[in-house]
Scaffold this active site. Sequence first.
Site, PDB file in Angstrom:
ATOM      1  N   ASP A   1      42.836  12.758  87.481  1.00 31.87           N
ATOM      2  CA  ASP A   1      42.551  14.119  87.017  1.00 31.87           C
ATOM      3  C   ASP A   1      43.294  14.376  85.711  1.00 31.87           C
ATOM      4  OD1 ASP A   1      41.369  16.594  87.142  1.00 31.87           O
ATOM      5  OD2 ASP A   1      42.824  17.454  88.531  1.00 31.87           O
TER       6      ASP A   1
ATOM      7  N   SER B   1      45.399  26.572  93.256  1.00 32.84           N
ATOM      8  CA  SER B   1      44.424  26.884  94.306  1.00 32.84           C
ATOM      9  C   SER B   1      45.078  27.038  95.676  1.00 32.84           C
ATOM     10  CB  SER B   1      43.333  25.817  94.343  1.00 32.84           C
ATOM     11  OG  SER B   1      43.913  24.547  94.357  1.00 32.84           O
TER      12      SER B   1
HETATM   13  N1  LIG Z   1      57.016  22.002  85.999  1.00 32.43           N
HETATM   14  C1  LIG Z   1      56.406  23.021  85.409  1.00 32.43           C
HETATM   15  N2  LIG Z   1      57.057  23.761  84.476  1.00 32.43           N
HETATM   16  C2  LIG Z   1      56.458  24.789  83.866  1.00 32.43           C
HETATM   17  N3  LIG Z   1      55.201  25.184  84.104  1.00 32.43           N
HETATM   18  C3  LIG Z   1      54.516  24.498  85.022  1.00 32.43           C
HETATM   19  C4  LIG Z   1      55.075  23.398  85.724  1.00 32.43           C
HETATM   20  N4  LIG Z   1      54.142  22.905  86.573  1.00 32.43           N
HETATM   21  C5  LIG Z   1      53.051  23.656  86.395  1.00 32.43           C
HETATM   22  N5  LIG Z   1      53.248  24.621  85.484  1.00 32.43           N
HETATM   23  C6  LIG Z   1      52.307  25.657  85.026  1.00 32.43           C
HETATM   24  O1  LIG Z   1      51.614  26.170  86.144  1.00 32.43           O
HETATM   25  C7  LIG Z   1      50.224  25.934  86.013  1.00 32.43           C
HETATM   26  C8  LIG Z   1      49.632  25.650  87.383  1.00 32.43           C
HETATM   27  O2  LIG Z   1      50.196  24.463  87.885  1.00 32.43           O
HETATM   28  P1  LIG Z   1      49.585  23.639  89.091  1.00 32.43           P
HETATM   29  O3  LIG Z   1      50.364  22.398  89.249  1.00 32.43           O
HETATM   30  O4  LIG Z   1      49.437  24.482  90.302  1.00 32.43           O
HETATM   31  O5  LIG Z   1      48.216  23.258  88.534  1.00 32.43           O
HETATM   32  P2  LIG Z   1      46.754  23.711  88.900  1.00 32.43           P
HETATM   33  O6  LIG Z   1      45.969  22.572  88.413  1.00 32.43           O
HETATM   34  O7  LIG Z   1      46.467  25.050  88.314  1.00 32.43           O
HETATM   35  O8  LIG Z   1      46.754  23.865  90.437  1.00 32.43           O
HETATM   36  P3  LIG Z   1      46.017  23.031  91.524  1.00 32.43           P
HETATM   37  O9  LIG Z   1      45.385  21.839  90.883  1.00 32.43           O
HETATM   38  O10 LIG Z   1      47.140  22.693  92.427  1.00 32.43           O
HETATM   39  O11 LIG Z   1      45.072  24.010  92.058  1.00 32.43           O
HETATM   40  C9  LIG Z   1      50.119  24.764  85.034  1.00 32.43           C
HETATM   41  O12 LIG Z   1      48.905  24.735  84.363  1.00 32.43           O
HETATM   42  C10 LIG Z   1      51.297  25.012  84.114  1.00 32.43           C
HETATM   43  O13 LIG Z   1      50.936  25.893  83.069  1.00 32.43           O
END
Ligand SMILES: Nc1ncnc2c1ncn2[C@@H]1O[C@H](COP(=O)(O)OP(=O)(O)OP(=O)(O)O)[C@@H](O)[C@H]1O
Length: 536
Positions: free
Chosen positions: A383, A271
Amino acid sequence: MPPPPSLTREELVEGTGESSSPPRSSSVHHDLRRRIYELLLAAGKQGDSDPSSFWDTLCAHFDKLPDRYLVDLGEEKAEEVLLHRKVLDECANNGKQPVFKARFLECIQVQQKDEGTYPECDDPTQRLLLEDLTLERIHGADNTVSMSSPSRDSGPMLLHEIIFSSKDKPKLLMRLTSLLSEVGLNIREAHVYSTTDNLCLDVFVVDGWKTKETDALITRIKETLTRKNGATSNSASTSSSGKILELRQQVADCEIDWSMLKTTEKIASGSYADLYRGTYNGYDVCIKILRITHFDSPSEIEFLQQALILRGVNHEHILKFYGTCTGHPKCFGIVTEYMPGGNLYDFLHNQNDILGLILILKIAIQISKGMEYLHQNRIIHRDLKTANILIGYNQVVKIADFGVARVGSREGQMTAETGTYRWMAPEIINHKPYDHKADVFSFAIVLWELITLKVPYDTMTPLQAALGVRQGFRLEIPSDTHPGLSELIEQCWDEDPDVRPVFPEIIVQLEDILQQVQPPKGGHRRSNKAKMQKKS
Ligand SMILES: Nc1ncnc2c1ncn2[C@@H]1O[C@H](COP(=O)(O)OP(=O)(O)OP(=O)(O)O)[C@@H](O)[C@H]1O
């Protein structure tokens, strides 16, 4: 019966929700557009426009909104299109400042349930729609905010509709529902849409306003908004920048050398941040970069808090943290290990066949160990869901996304609106104080997903799911589930947090089951292992 409320904006942003409307073909949408257009023309609603430019105007409006908007409206509410267009235009022409419209809808007679006036219905989804599409907040003596079931007093109840538009932003819906609650309104239906030009159109059906007139209602909403904004911006301007400074100082010692960081490909967009794969000092890393529009905002605070929590943890089932990059003008990011298998939600929902019990147990034990570690360190995740569990090499799973995690006392409790509805513990939905046992509830939903490979409450919208959980409704555990596992799930999602086990107990129970079912070394259950191998 009112239609089900639509998806929450948070779920849309997180991408783990699904539309409340069934998918329709584009020709169905075109037919609906055409029928709405003809109905409006027949009612003489085109104003000064000729039919062709009226059609173009309507299409421009529909093009800005998701297809489910049309389906939610249907032909019956054709005339509302004009009001929605007006609200969106007003907002756009007004520098995207919030615009509210309110109107009286109808007066309904409410009779007490025990008088037998509520229709009997066996389907819990339907029962929810009939009885409980209300989010009512009450302010207790200690000024904590909680949700309660709607009042069952008999007598007339007035329904109003509030239409709201403003610049779209994360968490707006939560703020808006909190604003309506503060005004004393109970939300009975919510339809929320984002437009392609970054506005929102939110339509709420509410009760709680005692007269049919709406001028005073709008005034009250605006006053409450001004008061809330004033309070937030006063404290925000003094505390937010101070807080950011303080947090930046706290993470200063984990600053990595930007010149050693190389990004290769974009993996995803959250987001407020974008995620890239890259390398750092020879390691395969993931770089989460805060988008520039979220600098100096609550998102930056959340971002820095996430870095701080990650910095303080070190466990084989928690995403490994390498450092932050806050000094570089173009890159404000958190660097963690790269997890090649992506997230568990995608993994589960891309399976064609159910997972073997051994694999389920192994994944569940790893998650439990990560959670045990967090709780030992007085961190409540808040979460926990499959989208926040990442898959690495060799079947290793790790807990990630500490965006809303907080360090809290295990004895002490917190209140907040957070997490994602489908995984949310009833005490959080009810705005009651909660503790680490809220994560145990979410873990039960994760276990259920591992067993069924289904989206929890897939026939309900997220809001309905939350209201169902609040009423004691739980997911159905398949009858062929290992009895030990069924029992564990039921304990973990118990209404009473005190009845839910703690993670060390959960690990013991899972390991016991694993011991019972594990084949002797060199056994033949290999197929699931292959499924978990690296994707890259
Ligand atoms: N360390 C990582 N290595 C590989 N893929 C990752 C990693 N961290 C996140 N991802 C991928 O990116 C996606 C988005 O990650 P993010 O941490 O932004 O989560 P989000 O819940 O979609 O975002 P937010 O809660 O910050 O809006 C995850 O669902 C995952 O598939």
